[in-house]
Design an enzyme around this catalytic site. Structure first.
Site, PDB file in Angstrom:
ATOM      1  N   LYS A  71      18.342  61.049  17.805  1.00 29.81           N
ATOM      2  CA  LYS A  71      18.619  59.604  17.013  1.00 29.81           C
ATOM      3  C   LYS A  71      17.740  58.587  17.084  1.00 29.81           C
ATOM      4  O   LYS A  71      17.578  57.717  16.157  1.00 29.81           O
ATOM      5  CB  LYS A  71      20.007  59.265  17.429  1.00 29.81           C
ATOM      6  N   ASP A 107      28.221  56.076  13.232  1.00 34.65           N
ATOM      7  CA  ASP A 107      29.107  55.788  14.497  1.00 34.65           C
ATOM      8  C   ASP A 107      29.817  54.421  14.545  1.00 34.65           C
ATOM      9  O   ASP A 107      30.990  54.345  15.112  1.00 34.65           O
ATOM     10  CB  ASP A 107      28.179  55.974  15.547  1.00 34.65           C
TER      11      ASP A 107
HETATM   12  N1  LIG Z   1      33.256  60.776  19.169  1.00 38.90           N
HETATM   13  C1  LIG Z   1      32.169  60.717  18.473  1.00 38.90           C
HETATM   14  O1  LIG Z   1      32.154  60.492  17.209  1.00 38.90           O
HETATM   15  C2  LIG Z   1      31.121  60.068  19.431  1.00 38.90           C
HETATM   16  C3  LIG Z   1      29.719  59.962  18.908  1.00 38.90           C
HETATM   17  C4  LIG Z   1      28.712  59.628  19.572  1.00 38.90           C
HETATM   18  C5  LIG Z   1      28.713  60.079  20.838  1.00 38.90           C
HETATM   19  N2  LIG Z   1      30.127  60.390  21.497  1.00 38.90           N
HETATM   20  C6  LIG Z   1      30.135  60.771  22.701  1.00 38.90           C
HETATM   21  O2  LIG Z   1      29.848  59.783  23.717  1.00 38.90           O
HETATM   22  C7  LIG Z   1      29.198  60.410  24.819  1.00 38.90           C
HETATM   23  C8  LIG Z   1      27.811  59.614  25.193  1.00 38.90           C
HETATM   24  O3  LIG Z   1      26.899  60.061  24.329  1.00 38.90           O
HETATM   25  P1  LIG Z   1      25.657  59.152  24.207  1.00 38.90           P
HETATM   26  O4  LIG Z   1      24.840  59.777  23.000  1.00 38.90           O
HETATM   27  O5  LIG Z   1      25.678  57.786  24.452  1.00 38.90           O
HETATM   28  O6  LIG Z   1      24.893  60.008  25.482  1.00 38.90           O
HETATM   29  P2  LIG Z   1      23.645  59.252  26.438  1.00 38.90           P
HETATM   30  O7  LIG Z   1      22.855  58.419  25.649  1.00 38.90           O
HETATM   31  O8  LIG Z   1      23.090  60.293  27.163  1.00 38.90           O
HETATM   32  O9  LIG Z   1      24.674  58.278  27.423  1.00 38.90           O
HETATM   33  C9  LIG Z   1      25.572  58.954  28.647  1.00 38.90           C
HETATM   34  C10 LIG Z   1      26.030  57.654  29.385  1.00 38.90           C
HETATM   35  O10 LIG Z   1      26.856  58.391  30.256  1.00 38.90           O
HETATM   36  C11 LIG Z   1      26.876  58.048  31.457  1.00 38.90           C
HETATM   37  N3  LIG Z   1      26.668  58.901  32.502  1.00 38.90           N
HETATM   38  C12 LIG Z   1      26.438  60.244  32.620  1.00 38.90           C
HETATM   39  N4  LIG Z   1      26.809  60.953  33.536  1.00 38.90           N
HETATM   40  C13 LIG Z   1      27.443  60.106  34.446  1.00 38.90           C
HETATM   41  C14 LIG Z   1      28.117  60.255  35.732  1.00 38.90           C
HETATM   42  N5  LIG Z   1      28.208  61.423  36.411  1.00 38.90           N
HETATM   43  N6  LIG Z   1      28.858  59.084  36.002  1.00 38.90           N
HETATM   44  C15 LIG Z   1      28.721  57.952  35.420  1.00 38.90           C
HETATM   45  N7  LIG Z   1      28.201  57.734  34.313  1.00 38.90           N
HETATM   46  C16 LIG Z   1      27.576  58.653  33.627  1.00 38.90           C
HETATM   47  C17 LIG Z   1      25.326  57.611  31.444  1.00 38.90           C
HETATM   48  O11 LIG Z   1      25.113  56.361  32.665  1.00 38.90           O
HETATM   49  P3  LIG Z   1      23.641  56.482  33.057  1.00 38.90           P
HETATM   50  O12 LIG Z   1      22.904  55.466  32.325  1.00 38.90           O
HETATM   51  O13 LIG Z   1      23.626  55.877  34.475  1.00 38.90           O
HETATM   52  O14 LIG Z   1      22.814  57.737  33.122  1.00 38.90           O
HETATM   53  C18 LIG Z   1      25.234  56.830  30.148  1.00 38.90           C
HETATM   54  O15 LIG Z   1      25.641  55.490  30.169  1.00 38.90           O
HETATM   55  C19 LIG Z   1      29.094  61.814  24.698  1.00 38.90           C
HETATM   56  O16 LIG Z   1      30.396  62.488  25.525  1.00 38.90           O
HETATM   57  C20 LIG Z   1      29.480  62.016  23.186  1.00 38.90           C
HETATM   58  O17 LIG Z   1      30.083  63.406  22.962  1.00 38.90           O
HETATM   59  C21 LIG Z   1      31.103  60.604  20.671  1.00 38.90           C
END
Ligand SMILES: NC(=O)c1ccc[n+]([C@@H]2O[C@H](COP(=O)([O-])OP(=O)(O)OC[C@H]3O[C@@H](n4cnc5c(N)ncnc54)[C@H](OP(=O)(O)O)[C@@H]3O)[C@@H](O)[C@H]2O)c1
Length: 287
Positions: A71, A107
């Protein structure tokens, strides 16, 4: 589905991509509308992102969705970036207009529509909380901070420095109070006490680790605190179950997925797709 020589191609790029729900969702809409498009998934490795985006021009592919981890990377390969995508700092949709590529972020639209339609909140609470500080958190914080009625968004993250950086960016862009916080139990108790809406954007609870939850203590959840969990696989997360057990309303990320996809479809084709059909196509994958 009848793919013909005249069919216009849409698709999604990511790494991995084989388990994406987007082809099911978009092809169901295409079938229901009876229009001459098809939607496919392309596996693109990080070192090939530039070639893949340029391929849109060469192959006259009309549009792409962009998912993890591309992205950010696609942004330097498009000709123009929409205001929203620029604010969020990520592109999840590319539209090819005669070789001119525009990057969008749907999004933002997706989460607002899901909260309005499915959660049934048209006036958002003054005080909202976002869990996480990754890509989805940037879109959600921007979406919430752009609402007139929202006065403050608290961003809680495991790595507090990421929350600080996101908050500084979004405060500048939205002009709202965006407060960075750590993701720990005392902070959760304090922050949840003042809020009416929590949006989980961490990946905690996502398949395959479906027993995990970012909620630290269920006692911090009041029945008037709404949860929107952006995780859509599984359809009901552990965190949603924990909120419901406290008598609080909780909703999953499927509707955000559907609405962001619907917005992309509309950008590419100018046609408003049937979101109920798109949703059923994804639900069918879980059957
Ligand atoms: N429904 C939809 O259309 C949609 C659209 C986009 C995303 N999403 C969902 O949003 C989620 C995140 O996506 P993203 O692209 O933002 O991913 P990302 O950029 O990798 O961010 C992941 C986030 O989760 C946190 N995290 C991961 N493991 C953790 C743990 N064990 N304990 C606490 N915090 C933790 C990370 O914290 P740190 O910074 O500390 O690593 C970070 O804030 C996914 O589940 C995705 O499916 C849904």
């Amino acid at each position: 589905m009848n793919i013909k020589a005249s069919s216009q191609v849409l698709g999604v790029i990511g790494d991995p991509i084989a388990h994406s729900f987007s082809p099911d969702m978009h092809n169901a809409a295409i079938d229901a509308l009876g229009v001459d498009f098809c939607y496919v998934a392309f596996h693109v490795s990080p070192d090939r992102v530039g070639e893949a985006v340029n391929g849109l021009r060469g192959l006259e592919i009309l549009g792409l969705n962009v998912t993890i981890p591309h992205k950010l990377a696609v942004m330097e390969h498009v000709d123009r970036i929409s205001e929203e995508a620029l604010a969020v700092g990520a592109v999840n949709t590319i539209h090819n207009e005669d070789g001119n590529l525009t990057g969008h972020n749907t999004d933002v639209y997706g989460v607002v529509k899901a909260i309005e339609r499915v959660v049934g909140v048209t006036t958002f609470p003054e005080n909202c909380v976002v869990l996480g500080a990754g890509g989805a958190a940037r879109a959600v914080t921007y979406a919430l901070g752009s609402r007139d009625e929202v006065k403050q968004v608290t961003v809680m993250n495991r790595t507090v420095e990421r929350a600080e950086s996101l908050a500084a960016d979004m405060e500048k862009i939205t002009g709202k109070r965006i407060v960075p916080e750590a993701l720990d139990a005392p902070t959760e108790a304090r922050v949840f006490g003042d809020a009416r809406l929590v949006v989980n954007t961490t990946s905690v609870g996502m398949h395959p680790k479906t027993d995990a939850s970012p909620l630290l203590d269920p006692a911090h959840v009041r029945p008037d605190l709404i949860l929107y969990d952006t995780v859509f696989n599984p359809l009901e997360t552990q965190m949603m179950r924990e909120f419901k057990a406290q008598g609080a309303p909780a909703f999953g990320g499927l509707d955000m997925l559907v609405f962001q996809g619907a917005r992309s479809f509309e950008i590419w084709t100018g046609i408003e797709p049937p979101t109920d059909v798109m949703k059923q196509a994804v639900v069918g994958r879980f059957a």
